[in-house]
Scaffold this motif. Structure first.
Motif, mmCIF file in Angstrom:
data_model
loop_
_atom_site.group_PDB
_atom_site.id
_atom_site.type_symbol
_atom_site.label_atom_id
_atom_site.label_comp_id
_atom_site.label_asym_id
_atom_site.label_seq_id
_atom_site.Cartn_x
_atom_site.Cartn_y
_atom_site.Cartn_z
ATOM 1 N N MET A 122 -59.235 28.794 39.508
ATOM 2 C CA MET A 122 -57.988 28.078 39.682
ATOM 3 C C MET A 122 -58.248 26.585 39.510
ATOM 4 O O MET A 122 -59.141 26.042 40.129
ATOM 5 C CB MET A 122 -57.480 28.328 41.106
ATOM 6 N N ASN A 123 -57.442 25.930 38.676
ATOM 7 C CA ASN A 123 -57.604 24.492 38.556
ATOM 8 C C ASN A 123 -56.560 23.772 39.406
ATOM 9 O O ASN A 123 -55.634 24.392 39.937
ATOM 10 C CB ASN A 123 -57.554 24.044 37.090
ATOM 11 N N LYS A 124 -56.708 22.473 39.533
ATOM 12 C CA LYS A 124 -55.870 21.679 40.429
ATOM 13 C C LYS A 124 -54.392 21.765 40.049
ATOM 14 O O LYS A 124 -53.530 21.909 40.911
ATOM 15 C CB LYS A 124 -56.351 20.229 40.402
ATOM 16 N N LEU A 125 -54.087 21.705 38.777
ATOM 17 C CA LEU A 125 -52.701 21.762 38.320
ATOM 18 C C LEU A 125 -52.066 23.112 38.653
ATOM 19 O O LEU A 125 -50.913 23.176 39.092
ATOM 20 C CB LEU A 125 -52.618 21.492 36.821
ATOM 21 N N THR A 126 -52.819 24.180 38.487
ATOM 22 C CA THR A 126 -52.321 25.519 38.809
ATOM 23 C C THR A 126 -52.022 25.632 40.295
ATOM 24 O O THR A 126 -50.989 26.183 40.697
ATOM 25 C CB THR A 126 -53.355 26.593 38.403
ATOM 26 N N VAL A 127 -52.912 25.103 41.120
ATOM 27 C CA VAL A 127 -52.718 25.154 42.579
ATOM 28 C C VAL A 127 -51.476 24.364 42.959
ATOM 29 O O VAL A 127 -50.645 24.837 43.743
ATOM 30 C CB VAL A 127 -53.966 24.617 43.320
ATOM 31 N N MET A 128 -51.310 23.170 42.416
ATOM 32 C CA MET A 128 -50.142 22.347 42.735
ATOM 33 C C MET A 128 -48.848 23.030 42.308
ATOM 34 O O MET A 128 -47.864 23.026 43.046
ATOM 35 C CB MET A 128 -50.276 20.978 42.059
ATOM 36 N N THR A 129 -48.859 23.646 41.140
ATOM 37 C CA THR A 129 -47.677 24.355 40.653
ATOM 38 C C THR A 129 -47.337 25.527 41.560
ATOM 39 O O THR A 129 -46.167 25.749 41.900
ATOM 40 C CB THR A 129 -47.909 24.849 39.207
ATOM 41 N N GLU A 130 -48.349 26.256 41.966
ATOM 42 C CA GLU A 130 -48.134 27.407 42.846
ATOM 43 C C GLU A 130 -47.583 26.975 44.204
ATOM 44 O O GLU A 130 -46.678 27.616 44.749
ATOM 45 C CB GLU A 130 -49.454 28.168 43.019
ATOM 46 N N ILE A 131 -48.111 25.886 44.748
ATOM 47 C CA ILE A 131 -47.608 25.367 46.028
ATOM 48 C C ILE A 131 -46.139 24.988 45.893
ATOM 49 O O ILE A 131 -45.309 25.358 46.736
ATOM 50 C CB ILE A 131 -48.450 24.161 46.493
ATOM 51 N N ASN A 132 -45.793 24.259 44.851
ATOM 52 C CA ASN A 132 -44.401 23.842 44.649
ATOM 53 C C ASN A 132 -43.470 25.037 44.484
ATOM 54 O O ASN A 132 -42.368 25.042 45.042
ATOM 55 C CB ASN A 132 -44.291 22.906 43.437
ATOM 56 N N GLU A 133 -43.899 26.038 43.751
ATOM 57 C CA GLU A 133 -43.075 27.233 43.557
ATOM 58 C C GLU A 133 -42.848 27.960 44.881
ATOM 59 O O GLU A 133 -41.734 28.413 45.158
ATOM 60 C CB GLU A 133 -43.720 28.167 42.549
ATOM 61 N N MET A 134 -43.896 28.062 45.693
ATOM 62 C CA MET A 134 -43.760 28.743 46.981
ATOM 63 C C MET A 134 -42.817 27.978 47.898
ATOM 64 O O MET A 134 -41.963 28.579 48.564
ATOM 65 C CB MET A 134 -45.120 28.919 47.647
ATOM 66 N N LEU A 135 -42.968 26.659 47.959
ATOM 67 C CA LEU A 135 -42.087 25.846 48.801
ATOM 68 C C LEU A 135 -40.634 25.970 48.356
ATOM 69 O O LEU A 135 -39.736 26.135 49.185
ATOM 70 C CB LEU A 135 -42.529 24.377 48.777
ATOM 71 N N ASP A 136 -40.401 25.902 47.050
ATOM 72 C CA ASP A 136 -39.038 26.013 46.524
ATOM 73 C C ASP A 136 -38.452 27.394 46.748
ATOM 74 O O ASP A 136 -37.279 27.538 47.076
ATOM 75 C CB ASP A 136 -39.009 25.686 45.027
ATOM 76 N N THR A 137 -39.270 28.425 46.586
ATOM 77 C CA THR A 137 -38.772 29.795 46.676
ATOM 78 C C THR A 137 -38.560 30.249 48.118
ATOM 79 O O THR A 137 -37.525 30.823 48.446
ATOM 80 C CB THR A 137 -39.751 30.769 45.988
ATOM 81 N N TYR A 138 -39.533 29.990 48.985
ATOM 82 C CA TYR A 138 -39.505 30.571 50.320
ATOM 83 C C TYR A 138 -39.147 29.595 51.438
ATOM 84 O O TYR A 138 -38.501 29.983 52.407
ATOM 85 C CB TYR A 138 -40.863 31.202 50.647
ATOM 86 N N CYS A 139 -39.550 28.354 51.336
ATOM 87 C CA CYS A 139 -39.390 27.426 52.457
ATOM 88 C C CYS A 139 -38.071 26.657 52.417
ATOM 89 O O CYS A 139 -37.507 26.348 53.461
ATOM 90 C CB CYS A 139 -40.560 26.450 52.507
#
Length: 62
Positions: free
Chosen positions: A1-18
């Motif tokens: 996992m690279n840094k950009l992938t991790v940041m994208t995944e975090i943003n998607e989770m926050l937008d989708t679930y939080c």
């Protein structure tokens, strides 16, 4: 996992679930922001996943 992938995944989770989470809204009313935040960090499965991703992100800053 690279840094950009991790940041994208975090943003998607926050937008989708939080964003708009009813449990968090109710806990803010009942326990305040601090109590809701503690629930999200310690109990919520999404919070656990976000902690994991945060730790993955830290691997790239060390």
């Amino acid at each position: 996992m690279n840094k950009l992938t991790v940041m994208t995944e975090i943003n998607e989770m926050l937008d989708t679930y939080c964003e708009g989470c009813f449990i968090k809204k109710q806990l803010v009313k009942d326990c305040g922001k601090t109590g809701a935040h503690q629930f999200c960090i310690q109990t919520c499965t999404i919070g656990e996943q976000l902690k994991f991703l945060g730790n993955e992100m830290n691997k790239y800053t060390e």
